[in-house]
Design an enzyme around this catalytic site. Sequence first.
Site, PDB file in Angstrom:
ATOM      1  N   GLU A   1      34.984  48.027  39.879  1.00  0.00           N
ATOM      2  CA  GLU A   1      36.283  48.721  39.916  1.00  0.00           C
ATOM      3  C   GLU A   1      37.286  48.224  38.728  1.00  0.00           C
ATOM      4  O   GLU A   1      37.662  47.042  38.636  1.00  0.00           O
ATOM      5  CB  GLU A   1      36.820  48.179  41.255  1.00  0.00           C
ATOM      6  CG  GLU A   1      36.129  48.483  42.371  1.00  0.00           C
ATOM      7  CD  GLU A   1      36.332  49.761  43.011  1.00  0.00           C
ATOM      8  OE1 GLU A   1      36.996  50.656  42.252  1.00  0.00           O
ATOM      9  OE2 GLU A   1      35.924  50.217  44.037  1.00  0.00           O
TER      10      GLU A   1
ATOM     11  N   CYS B   1      45.891  48.720  39.963  1.00  0.00           N
ATOM     12  CA  CYS B   1      44.892  49.605  39.344  1.00  0.00           C
ATOM     13  C   CYS B   1      45.057  51.078  39.691  1.00  0.00           C
ATOM     14  O   CYS B   1      45.179  51.877  38.530  1.00  0.00           O
ATOM     15  CB  CYS B   1      43.479  49.273  39.547  1.00  0.00           C
ATOM     16  SG  CYS B   1      43.152  49.259  41.409  1.00  0.00           S
TER      17      CYS B   1
ATOM     18  N   GLU C   1      34.193  51.185  46.882  1.00  0.00           N
ATOM     19  CA  GLU C   1      34.162  50.237  47.832  1.00  0.00           C
ATOM     20  C   GLU C   1      34.944  50.971  49.043  1.00  0.00           C
ATOM     21  O   GLU C   1      35.465  52.201  48.943  1.00  0.00           O
ATOM     22  CB  GLU C   1      35.145  49.183  47.423  1.00  0.00           C
ATOM     23  CG  GLU C   1      34.453  48.514  46.461  1.00  0.00           C
ATOM     24  CD  GLU C   1      35.085  47.124  46.088  1.00  0.00           C
ATOM     25  OE1 GLU C   1      35.853  46.932  45.075  1.00  0.00           O
ATOM     26  OE2 GLU C   1      34.736  45.936  46.845  1.00  0.00           O
TER      27      GLU C   1
HETATM   28  P1  NAD Z   1      40.357  40.504  34.172  1.00  0.00           P
HETATM   29  O1  NAD Z   1      39.298  41.472  33.957  1.00  0.00           O
HETATM   30  O2  NAD Z   1      40.986  39.800  33.188  1.00  0.00           O
HETATM   31  O3  NAD Z   1      39.922  39.392  35.268  1.00  0.00           O
HETATM   32  C1  NAD Z   1      39.322  39.700  36.552  1.00  0.00           C
HETATM   33  C2  NAD Z   1      38.448  38.698  37.093  1.00  0.00           C
HETATM   34  O4  NAD Z   1      37.384  38.445  36.069  1.00  0.00           O
HETATM   35  C3  NAD Z   1      39.075  37.418  37.112  1.00  0.00           C
HETATM   36  O5  NAD Z   1      38.627  36.637  38.197  1.00  0.00           O
HETATM   37  C4  NAD Z   1      38.560  36.682  35.896  1.00  0.00           C
HETATM   38  O6  NAD Z   1      38.472  35.188  35.975  1.00  0.00           O
HETATM   39  C5  NAD Z   1      37.086  37.181  35.762  1.00  0.00           C
HETATM   40  N1  NAD Z   1      36.385  36.982  34.686  1.00  0.00           N
HETATM   41  C6  NAD Z   1      37.053  37.118  33.189  1.00  0.00           C
HETATM   42  N2  NAD Z   1      36.149  36.782  32.356  1.00  0.00           N
HETATM   43  C7  NAD Z   1      34.803  36.936  33.200  1.00  0.00           C
HETATM   44  C8  NAD Z   1      33.452  36.630  32.645  1.00  0.00           C
HETATM   45  N3  NAD Z   1      33.133  36.647  31.350  1.00  0.00           N
HETATM   46  N4  NAD Z   1      32.638  36.779  33.437  1.00  0.00           N
HETATM   47  C9  NAD Z   1      32.919  37.182  34.984  1.00  0.00           C
HETATM   48  N5  NAD Z   1      34.158  36.985  35.216  1.00  0.00           N
HETATM   49  C10 NAD Z   1      35.084  37.174  34.303  1.00  0.00           C
HETATM   50  O7  NAD Z   1      41.375  41.505  34.993  1.00  0.00           O
HETATM   51  P2  NAD Z   1      42.918  40.996  35.300  1.00  0.00           P
HETATM   52  O8  NAD Z   1      43.636  41.046  34.198  1.00  0.00           O
HETATM   53  O9  NAD Z   1      42.505  39.794  36.362  1.00  0.00           O
HETATM   54  O10 NAD Z   1      43.269  42.102  36.386  1.00  0.00           O
HETATM   55  C11 NAD Z   1      43.859  43.278  35.830  1.00  0.00           C
HETATM   56  C12 NAD Z   1      42.810  44.541  35.820  1.00  0.00           C
HETATM   57  O11 NAD Z   1      41.977  44.519  36.980  1.00  0.00           O
HETATM   58  C13 NAD Z   1      43.552  45.692  35.262  1.00  0.00           C
HETATM   59  O12 NAD Z   1      42.714  46.522  34.304  1.00  0.00           O
HETATM   60  C14 NAD Z   1      43.360  46.627  36.653  1.00  0.00           C
HETATM   61  O13 NAD Z   1      43.520  47.799  36.622  1.00  0.00           O
HETATM   62  C15 NAD Z   1      42.040  46.138  37.216  1.00  0.00           C
HETATM   63  N6  NAD Z   1      42.071  46.257  38.780  1.00  0.00           N
HETATM   64  C16 NAD Z   1      41.215  47.327  39.406  1.00  0.00           C
HETATM   65  C17 NAD Z   1      41.025  47.343  40.619  1.00  0.00           C
HETATM   66  C18 NAD Z   1      40.317  48.727  40.996  1.00  0.00           C
HETATM   67  O14 NAD Z   1      40.150  48.708  42.124  1.00  0.00           O
HETATM   68  N7  NAD Z   1      39.726  49.444  40.285  1.00  0.00           N
HETATM   69  C19 NAD Z   1      41.913  46.676  41.689  1.00  0.00           C
HETATM   70  C20 NAD Z   1      42.845  45.716  40.858  1.00  0.00           C
HETATM   71  C21 NAD Z   1      42.820  45.414  39.606  1.00  0.00           C
END
Ligand code: NAD
Length: 495
Positions: free
Chosen positions: A264, A298, A475
């Site tokens: 997602e 998102c 989901e």
């Molecule tokens: P992010 O990708 O930086 O982090 C998301 C999660 O991934 C965090 O828990 C982070 O700790 C973890 N993470 C980071 N590096 C990782 C790795 N190497 N391996 C595994 N996990 C790792 O995103 P963010 O800044 O926290 O969230 C914002 C982004 O999420 C935006 O792009 C938003 O659009 C997206 N989002 C999408 C949805 C959806 O349902 N499509 C919902 C909410 C947010």
Amino acid sequence: MSGSSHAAAYLETGALPELPDRHFIAGEWTTPAAGGRMETFDAGFGRAFHSVAAGTAEDVDRAVMAAHAAQNGWGRTKASARGAALMRAATLLREEAARFAFVEALDSGKPLQEAEGDVAGAARAFEYYAGAADKIEGETFPIGDDYLGYSRPEPVGVTAHIIPWNYPLSTAARGLAPALAAGCTVVAKPAETTPLTMLMLADLLTRAGLPAGVVNVVTGTGPEAGAPLVGHPKVRHVTFTGSVPTGQGVMQAAARNVASVVLELGGKSPLIVLTDADLDAAADGVVGAIYENAGQICSAGSRLIVERPVHDALLERVLARVHALKMGHGLRRSTLGPLNSAPHRAGVAQRVDEAIARGLPPLTGGSATVDPETGEGWFFEATIFDDVPADDPLVTDEIFGPVLAVQIADGADDAAALANGTDYALVAGIYTADFGLAHRLARDIDAGQVFINEYFAGGIEVPFGGNRQSGFGREKGLAAVQNYLRIKSVAAKIG
Ligand code: NAD
């Protein structure tokens, strides 16, 4: 104590209820193996208020092995008993909603009333999948009278859930509830800046009757805790919600173990307003779509595509609503809260400054600011850029803040073409009085979910997910249960 009383006590004296500060592994609060700690912040004041465990691969391994040890027992628990435990979780979450909402609002920065909605939605998710648990059925196959052919839907095994910071509890619930209903065990890794409600949820699920090891939580950074989790050989499925680059890395890590993934990812979702739309309803929709949770959604409607004849009348209505937004600390029930972290706010400001430097002046807003009441916090003004070219980064790139790009369309076909003009395809909104046209646009726009005449319409019953750079897999809805099942086919000669 109600959510408002928790909030009042905290704002007046800094008083906090008891908050979790360790991992939750095998049913117990667990100290991190390497002893690391990390702070979590109150974005409304721009200061740390608590610290949690900074997990490492060793903690992740303990959590995954606890989930692995619990898998057979939970997977073979009678489906109705799994459902009953999830239903108790929904009840407990409603009973404890005030505390959960307070902590969610404090940890994420979002307005308290939005956090209350998130908690109610999370309870609904557990209730919905509680009902689904004992309706997961196999099939029989017509392979002849001398044979018996049937399928057994089985849980995939240990599942990893990587949670972002914008909707911590809602995202956790929509992933965990169907996984648990299907008989999978769980290891969750919440985002760095919002670890608390995930930990509280694991504790609540245990009190609801889930055996030790069925739900485990490791807090920590993406590289230190997330990466070892998604790459762990005992993890059979990863549900990831977050940004595109991180999602790509997660998919590669899962590929090494041939584990399945649901991604997602981000969005740049269009909200189309056609000439015949109810402009007041559309203006309400536009403002909710981009300023709820300060645009950190998102599926935010971050692009308004409006037909030229109603552009001025719609923008006038939108601006009136924007000027009525109440900026302030989320716990004071503001309608425009802070951004979640200082680095994130700096990123939003940079994209806005770059647009201004390209010669695009904002119609309103455009600056980082503070809570007008306290002079503190990580706020950003509600911002609108008008008549933005289709290839400008304001249109093509996700900003994840309170920044709206307006595009002007000449007719419905042009609106659809503009809507499809980015690499993202998460959701789309359409405002029109023309029933047939609305559904033709719903057909022609590439998106995982289309809202007609009410942005964000729907609930847990409606499958949700993206196409192209917004990810894949769904989901919510009954579709989500399939993420956590694998089909075993049995064919027997009986005659
Ligand atoms: P992010 O990708 O930086 O982090 C998301 C999660 O991934 C965090 O828990 C982070 O700790 C973890 N993470 C980071 N590096 C990782 C790795 N190497 N391996 C595994 N996990 C790792 O995103 P963010 O800044 O926290 O969230 C914002 C982004 O999420 C935006 O792009 C938003 O659009 C997206 N989002 C999408 C949805 C959806 O349902 N499509 C919902 C909410 C947010």
